[in-house]
Structures are given as structure tokens and as C-alpha cells.
Design a protein around this motif. Sequence first.
Motif, PDB file in Angstrom:
ATOM      1  N   MET A 246      44.758  30.238  89.449  1.00  0.00           N
ATOM      2  CA  MET A 246      45.038  28.811  89.371  1.00  0.00           C
ATOM      3  C   MET A 246      45.170  28.172  90.760  1.00  0.00           C
ATOM      4  SD  MET A 246      44.607  28.211  86.297  1.00  0.00           S
ATOM      5  CE  MET A 246      44.950  26.446  86.406  1.00  0.00           C
ATOM      6  N   THR A 247      45.556  28.943  91.762  1.00  0.00           N
ATOM      7  CA  THR A 247      45.541  28.412  93.132  1.00  0.00           C
ATOM      8  C   THR A 247      44.114  28.073  93.539  1.00  0.00           C
ATOM      9  OG1 THR A 247      47.516  29.641  93.811  1.00  0.00           O
ATOM     10  CG2 THR A 247      46.027  28.935  95.561  1.00  0.00           C
ATOM     11  N   LYS A 249      41.591  27.504  91.537  1.00  0.00           N
ATOM     12  CA  LYS A 249      41.086  26.409  90.697  1.00  0.00           C
ATOM     13  C   LYS A 249      41.636  25.065  91.177  1.00  0.00           C
ATOM     14  CE  LYS A 249      40.834  24.974  85.815  1.00  0.00           C
ATOM     15  NZ  LYS A 249      39.385  25.091  85.602  1.00  0.00           N
ATOM     16  N   THR A 250      42.921  25.039  91.496  1.00  0.00           N
ATOM     17  CA  THR A 250      43.567  23.800  91.933  1.00  0.00           C
ATOM     18  C   THR A 250      43.016  23.332  93.283  1.00  0.00           C
ATOM     19  OG1 THR A 250      45.583  24.435  90.760  1.00  0.00           O
ATOM     20  CG2 THR A 250      45.803  22.727  92.423  1.00  0.00           C
ATOM     21  N   HIS A 251      42.701  24.293  94.167  1.00  0.00           N
ATOM     22  CA  HIS A 251      42.206  23.962  95.513  1.00  0.00           C
ATOM     23  C   HIS A 251      40.708  24.196  95.646  1.00  0.00           C
ATOM     24  CE1 HIS A 251      46.127  23.308  97.498  1.00  0.00           C
ATOM     25  NE2 HIS A 251      46.583  24.205  96.631  1.00  0.00           N
ATOM     26  N   GLU A 309      49.797  13.489  86.456  1.00  0.00           N
ATOM     27  CA  GLU A 309      49.581  13.996  87.809  1.00  0.00           C
ATOM     28  C   GLU A 309      50.662  13.568  88.803  1.00  0.00           C
ATOM     29  OE1 GLU A 309      45.630  13.048  89.000  1.00  0.00           O
ATOM     30  OE2 GLU A 309      44.708  14.400  87.533  1.00  0.00           O
ATOM     31  N   GLU A 312      52.540  16.960  88.047  1.00  0.00           N
ATOM     32  CA  GLU A 312      51.857  18.191  87.650  1.00  0.00           C
ATOM     33  C   GLU A 312      50.536  18.318  88.393  1.00  0.00           C
ATOM     34  OE1 GLU A 312      53.540  18.770  83.083  1.00  0.00           O
ATOM     35  OE2 GLU A 312      51.425  18.288  83.409  1.00  0.00           O
ATOM     36  N   ILE A 313      50.368  19.437  89.100  1.00  0.00           N
ATOM     37  CA  ILE A 313      49.114  19.660  89.828  1.00  0.00           C
ATOM     38  C   ILE A 313      48.102  20.407  88.975  1.00  0.00           C
ATOM     39  CG2 ILE A 313      50.220  19.618  92.084  1.00  0.00           C
ATOM     40  CD1 ILE A 313      50.089  22.713  92.051  1.00  0.00           C
ATOM     41  N   MET A 314      48.559  20.906  87.813  1.00  0.00           N
ATOM     42  CA  MET A 314      47.667  21.584  86.870  1.00  0.00           C
ATOM     43  C   MET A 314      47.812  20.948  85.502  1.00  0.00           C
ATOM     44  SD  MET A 314      48.406  25.610  87.732  1.00  0.00           S
ATOM     45  CE  MET A 314      50.168  25.375  87.986  1.00  0.00           C
ATOM     46  N   ASP A 315      46.721  20.904  84.775  1.00  0.00           N
ATOM     47  CA  ASP A 315      46.774  20.474  83.382  1.00  0.00           C
ATOM     48  C   ASP A 315      47.195  21.678  82.548  1.00  0.00           C
ATOM     49  OD1 ASP A 315      46.304  19.706  80.753  1.00  0.00           O
ATOM     50  OD2 ASP A 315      44.549  18.509  81.283  1.00  0.00           O
ATOM     51  N   ASP A 318      44.689  23.749  80.717  1.00  0.00           N
ATOM     52  CA  ASP A 318      43.789  24.624  81.467  1.00  0.00           C
ATOM     53  C   ASP A 318      44.224  26.081  81.417  1.00  0.00           C
ATOM     54  OD1 ASP A 318      42.063  22.626  82.176  1.00  0.00           O
ATOM     55  OD2 ASP A 318      42.867  22.335  84.195  1.00  0.00           O
TER      56      ASP A 318
END
Length: 501
Positions: A246-247, A249-251, A309, A312-315, A318
Motif C-alpha cells: 500500500m505504500t 500504491k499510495t506513492h 481524503e 485518509e490517504i487510502m480508500d 482498496d
Amino acid sequence: MSDRLYIFDTTLRDGEQVPGCQLNTVEKIEVAKALQELGVDVIEAGFPISSPGDFESVVEISKAVTWPTICALTRAVQKDIDVAAESLKYAKKGRIHTGIGTSDFHIYHKLNSNPDAIIERAVEAVKYAKKYVEDVEFYAEDAGRTGNEYLARVIEAVIKAGATVVNIPDTTGYTLPHDFGAKIKYLVDNVPNIHKAIISTHCHNDLGMATANTISGIINGARQAEVTINGIGERAGNTSLEEVVMTLKTHYQALQIDTGVNTKQIYQTSRLVSTLMNMPVQPNKAVVGRNAFAHSSGIHQDGVLKNRENYEIMDPTDVGINESAILLTARSGRAALKHRLELMGFQLSKEKLDEVYEEFLKLADKKKDVRDDDIALLVGDATRKEHRIKLNYLQVISGKSLKPMASVVLDIAGEKFDATSAGNGPVDAAISAVKKIIHRQVVIEEFLVQAITRGSDDIGKVHMQVDYQDSIYHGFGAHTDIITASVEAFLDAINKLPVGE
């Protein structure tokens, strides 16, 4: 074009080394299939020579799994490698993972050897494994505390011997992120044949930096990450699969590194591993902890409701979680309560909402969190305030050597009435006192008590059925004090009786 990071999952090998978390072969197959569904590239299925059970698990997982590479761990010992090769005979794609310690600690104090002899043993092990499988991974145990120049010599030698993957473990979780990243970069820049192998990271979490070290290694050239579900593993655990995936994916926009993981399967896989290994996930665990997408602060709740957002930095969808959780606590605001009420189908006026909110705050001070059942009861309480007969005061004296006594004050159409009565128990005493005031010949036909949640701060629900002149009336009450809930339920039924009789 984005770079590809290979995910090497060692939940069934390094993760399973946690005391008390061992799985049988059937359970390991279930986890392996879940990992395949998740989309990991490599499954380290066990350490075959360590036990007959581990050997059998590698064999059966090799049969059960179709496309991921199945990996078996060994020491730099020929017998280990023979047994690993035998366990992998059914694997569609098999890998032998062999290696030896390379830090001064391991060379001199564990292996009682010297640097040159260690390189010889490493090369021999890789060449021997290469006779069985094309895909050979070499691990330089305790690479985190190994000098970079010597580590580069080892890595160059094993790649020359045929290693396709070179694993750079921070075995003790000692390294700092910038140092670990620099170590990977040193290998990229100083090992002439490094392009012939994939650099892998294998970080432990003794200082809480496993994920940070892994990401630093990836940024500096590693293209395989060795991870476990929920970060389980020896001592403080391994690098967490969900955190690395997820890191990235987020970045993604900044790093342009992709994995083949189906992230929507992360939460489900996390819960499977947690259940089978009897190892609860800590509530504040990143990505998969129950609080990872939970908001209790009024300021945060308001922000999330306006735009997810904001906080939250992730949905959550996901990773396979349906939605963020707006937890109602004493710190929650009206916006959060109104949102929850609307989700439950309640449309309250501003005045009614204010009234329910005040009661909500009182309840939230008594409970750690307020749930949907609690909220429904609060709405019901607000409705009960419109009743002609209301409970104004209740005091009960009871104990092992005391006869229960109850004093009650009722508000009937604005006028106060009081009574005191004894009873067989505190509830009986309270109901008897109420009967003295209302002068109705009612008989309690059914009395049901139920807890809404677990714990000593529960709200107790009471359902009561009373008979009055051959007609049945139902009452309902709820309170953290079960005696008060019982009286409220009784009054709720009484308020439904015909007025004036």
C-alpha cells in the motif's frame, strides 16, 4: 513504464516461527491458496529439513498452488539442499533459498570461521542447489551488520556461481533506513554482475523500521521484497506485506513501482492468517488494524464526512474494507451522530437531534464506544420523554444481607408522585413502588433482559410484556443500569394503556 517489484511472502516459513502460531498442513494449504489469490509472486513454504511436517507442507503446497513460485529454505549444507529439492519435486516453479551468515558476529561467533571460508561455502551451496533448480536465491544472513565491501564480494561470488536472486536481510532489525538504502545502492554500484540477479530485501522489525528499511531498499534498487501477512515473524516480526504494497500504491506517481498484488484481497487474507494462527491483529496496525480506517475525533469525523481524503490517504475499499468507520465516542460531534442516524434511517429535526446528542454524550461518557443499537435506544429515549408518565427518580438499596428497597418518583402529566416499596429483588422492589403510584392492576407476563455489547459497561435491554384487563402491552427500556432499564420498560408498557381507566 513502471518497474516491477516481486512480492516474496514468507508467512508460512518465517512468519510461522512465532511460538504458538504453528499451522498444520491443511491450514498451510489454505493460507497458500489465499496468497495465490492475493497475487504474491513467491511463497516460501517452509524449511524442509527442519521437520517431517515442514517437508510435507512444502510437498503439498507445491501440489495445491498453480502459478506462484514455491520456495524452500536451506542452510549452506548439501543435505539441506537435497531435502529441499525433494520437497519441491511437484512444484510448477521451484526455488531453493540457501545462504549463510556474513557479519563478523556470525562468521566468528556463530560459525567459528573466517571471511574467505564463508565465501567458499556460499559459492559451493549455490552451485550445488543449481544442480536441482535453475532458480536459486542466496541469503547473506545478518547483511544489515555486514561491512559493505565484504558483502559486495560475497554477492559477486554467488551471482557468478549462479544465484538468480540475492537476499540482503536485516536479520536483527538493526539498520536505519538511510543506511539500509545506502547498502543496497552500494551493491548496485559496486558489484559488476549485479544486473544478472534480482536484489531482495528481508527486514525485521526489532526497532519498528522493517517497512521503512524495505522501502528504502526498494527506492535504491531492490526489486524483491520479502514480507509476511500482518508483519508476523520471530521476535518483533517481519516486514508487513500490506504496508509495503500500500505504500507503493499510495506513492505510485512518485515511485512508479508496481506489484502484482490484488489489494482488495488484503483484509480478507489478513483475517484468515490471524484466525488460523490465533494471533490477533493489533487495533492500530497500519492498513489492516480495526482502527486503520476508524475516526473518533469530532474534527476528523467532520472532515472525513465532507471529503474522505481530508484524513485518509487510502480508500478502505482498496484493501477490501467496505467503508471507513465513524466511531461514536465522547469526542464525536453532531455531524457524526447525524450521519449515523441517517444511515440507520432516522431523520430527526434539529431540536430532536440536539436532544438525542445531549443524551448521547452522557452515554458516551459511560461507554468506550457507542454502537448502532445504543443509538436506536437513544432515539427511543427521546420519544419516551413525550410519555405522560416518566421516571423522575429511582434509588435502590440492595445487598447480600439487606432486603431490597426502592424509592421511586414519577412525573405524571407534570405532577410528581413518590412511593417506596420492598421486594424479592431490586427490580421487584422498584416495580412494586411504581405500581403503588399508578394504581393499575397489571401483571408482568414476560421479562427479558439482553446485553447489547460485551463488557461491564454494556447497555442492558429489557423487553417486558404486561397483561391489563386481558390485553397484552409491550414495553422496552435500555440503560447501563439494568434496574433503571427494567422500570423504563415497565413504564413504556404502562404509557400504552388506555388513559382514564
